[in-house]
Design a protein around this motif. Structure first.
Motif, mmCIF file in Angstrom:
data_model
loop_
_atom_site.group_PDB
_atom_site.id
_atom_site.type_symbol
_atom_site.label_atom_id
_atom_site.label_comp_id
_atom_site.label_asym_id
_atom_site.label_seq_id
_atom_site.Cartn_x
_atom_site.Cartn_y
_atom_site.Cartn_z
ATOM 1 N N ASN A 1 31.990 37.951 38.820
ATOM 2 C CA ASN A 1 33.098 38.646 37.984
ATOM 3 C C ASN A 1 33.597 37.613 37.268
ATOM 4 O O ASN A 1 34.289 36.451 37.363
ATOM 5 N N PHE A 2 33.615 37.862 35.835
ATOM 6 C CA PHE A 2 33.841 36.719 34.816
ATOM 7 C C PHE A 2 35.452 36.860 34.280
ATOM 8 O O PHE A 2 35.888 37.691 33.874
ATOM 9 N N LEU A 3 36.146 35.579 34.528
ATOM 10 C CA LEU A 3 37.391 35.202 34.188
ATOM 11 C C LEU A 3 37.643 35.327 32.888
ATOM 12 O O LEU A 3 36.969 34.639 32.091
ATOM 13 N N ARG A 4 38.590 36.382 32.442
ATOM 14 C CA ARG A 4 38.711 36.527 31.075
ATOM 15 C C ARG A 4 40.193 36.337 30.458
ATOM 16 O O ARG A 4 40.425 36.098 29.315
ATOM 17 N N ASP A 5 41.175 36.237 31.414
ATOM 18 C CA ASP A 5 42.618 35.989 31.172
ATOM 19 C C ASP A 5 42.908 34.848 30.541
ATOM 20 O O ASP A 5 43.105 33.947 31.492
ATOM 21 N N GLN B 1 38.628 35.313 47.102
ATOM 22 C CA GLN B 1 39.385 36.654 47.428
ATOM 23 C C GLN B 1 40.622 36.342 48.088
ATOM 24 O O GLN B 1 40.746 35.389 48.961
ATOM 25 N N LYS B 2 41.755 37.188 47.636
ATOM 26 C CA LYS B 2 42.975 36.648 48.293
ATOM 27 C C LYS B 2 43.236 36.590 49.772
ATOM 28 O O LYS B 2 43.852 35.715 50.365
ATOM 29 N N ALA C 1 42.152 40.660 35.589
ATOM 30 C CA ALA C 1 41.786 39.312 34.645
ATOM 31 C C ALA C 1 40.398 38.935 34.564
ATOM 32 O O ALA C 1 39.832 38.189 33.892
ATOM 33 N N PHE C 2 39.526 39.923 35.293
ATOM 34 C CA PHE C 2 38.026 39.669 35.203
ATOM 35 C C PHE C 2 37.356 40.761 34.587
ATOM 36 O O PHE C 2 37.790 41.959 34.464
ATOM 37 N N ASP D 1 42.220 41.732 44.885
ATOM 38 C CA ASP D 1 43.053 40.782 44.425
ATOM 39 C C ASP D 1 42.349 39.657 44.651
ATOM 40 O O ASP D 1 41.696 39.279 45.906
ATOM 41 N N SER D 2 42.507 38.385 43.845
ATOM 42 C CA SER D 2 41.955 36.987 44.202
ATOM 43 C C SER D 2 43.239 36.080 44.112
ATOM 44 O O SER D 2 44.215 36.512 43.705
#
Length: 275
Positions: free
Chosen positions: A24-28, A147-148, A186-187, A194-195
């Motif tokens: 899951n690629f972070l983008r935010d 992972q949260k 965000a991904f 949630d992370s």
């Protein structure tokens, strides 16, 4: 790197996230910069990023570290994109392979302690944390996106539902700071959960040292094998209820109520009885 140089940099090849790698690629951008501020990297430090993916976090990290960074990437198809994206950074070292198989102590060598960061795939996060705990003497600190639920377990306190083997072993070796939550949006692609960002700092001196750490780990594993049962039942092959009571521990307590220090006391008692 100047904005002009960044604009001239070739675009990396497109890549589709793979489920088998838990990608899951972070983008935010806001989340990315908040992570980097939490890490606060400085030139001269030994930064190692696990799972750089498409380089979203890699870019601000390598700029903050004055162009010196090591990354570990399992997906071979992502390596060409990283080489293209960061062609202007000759001191970027890419380790192609599984972080679970990487010898972090050997990677440190005679150099400074490593600062390990990464957006860890959910499917390997727990075994990878245990692997890194085994190399803790080579590590200054760790900052991970997890992972949260895993972060809540890492930072849990005795008595709660989240307190378990991972909590005990991580807190035995490290100070744990749960920093902030990251939402699915965000991904890309969006995960279903949630992370959260967590910081682990190995203790310079263990607050409750075990005489035999392998025995301690075994005691913790056995104590939490059946969470609904009492300590007397879970540990009956190792020591009696009377022995627990002599240590000041009620044998009818559940394992999730015990502190790290109490579990160390049990292990140290057993170590003292060993021939």
């Amino acid at each position: 790197m100047s904005s002009a140089t960044r604009d001239q940099r070739p675009e990396p090849p497109q890549h589709r996230a793979r489920k088998r790698f838990g990608q899951n690629f972070l983008r935010d951008p806001g989340v990315i910069m908040r992570i980097v501020r939490s890490i606060a990297p400085r030139p001269g430090e030994r930064l190692v990023e696990i799972g750089p993916g498409q380089g979203a976090l890699t870019e601000p990290l390598i700029e903050a570290a004055d162009g010196v960074l090591e990354v570990v990437e399992l997906d071979r198809d992502l390596i060409p994109g990283l080489r293209v994206q960061f062609f202007n950074y000759p001191d970027l070292v890419i380790h192609e392979g599984d972080a679970l198989a990487l010898d972090f102590a050997a990677l440190k060598g005679d150099g400074a302690a490593l600062r390990v960061v990464g957006n860890l795939p959910y499917n390997i996060s727990t075994p990878l944390i245990f692997h890194l705990l085994g190399a803790r003497e080579a590590i200054a600190d760790m900052h991970f996106m997890l992972q949260k639920e895993v972060v809540e377990r890492l930072a849990a306190e005795p008595g709660g539902a989240d307190w378990g083997r991972l909590s005990v072993m991580a807190q035995y070796y490290c100070r744990i700071d749960a920093l902030f939550t990251v939402p699915p949006e965000a991904f890309v692609p969006r995960p279903k959960v949630d992370s959260a960002i967590v910081r682990l700092v190995p203790h310079a001196e263990l607050p409750s040292p075990a005489i035999d750490e392998a025995l301690f780990a075994d005691v913790v594993r056995q104590a939490f094998a059946q969470r609904r049962k009492t300590l007397r039942n879970n540990l009956k092959t190792r020591l009696s209820g009377e022995a627990l009571a002599a240590l000041g521990i009620d044998p009818v307590r559940r394992p999730q109520t015990l502190s790290v220090a109490e579990l160390v006391a049990i292990a140290n008692h057993l170590a003292g009885e060993s021939p």
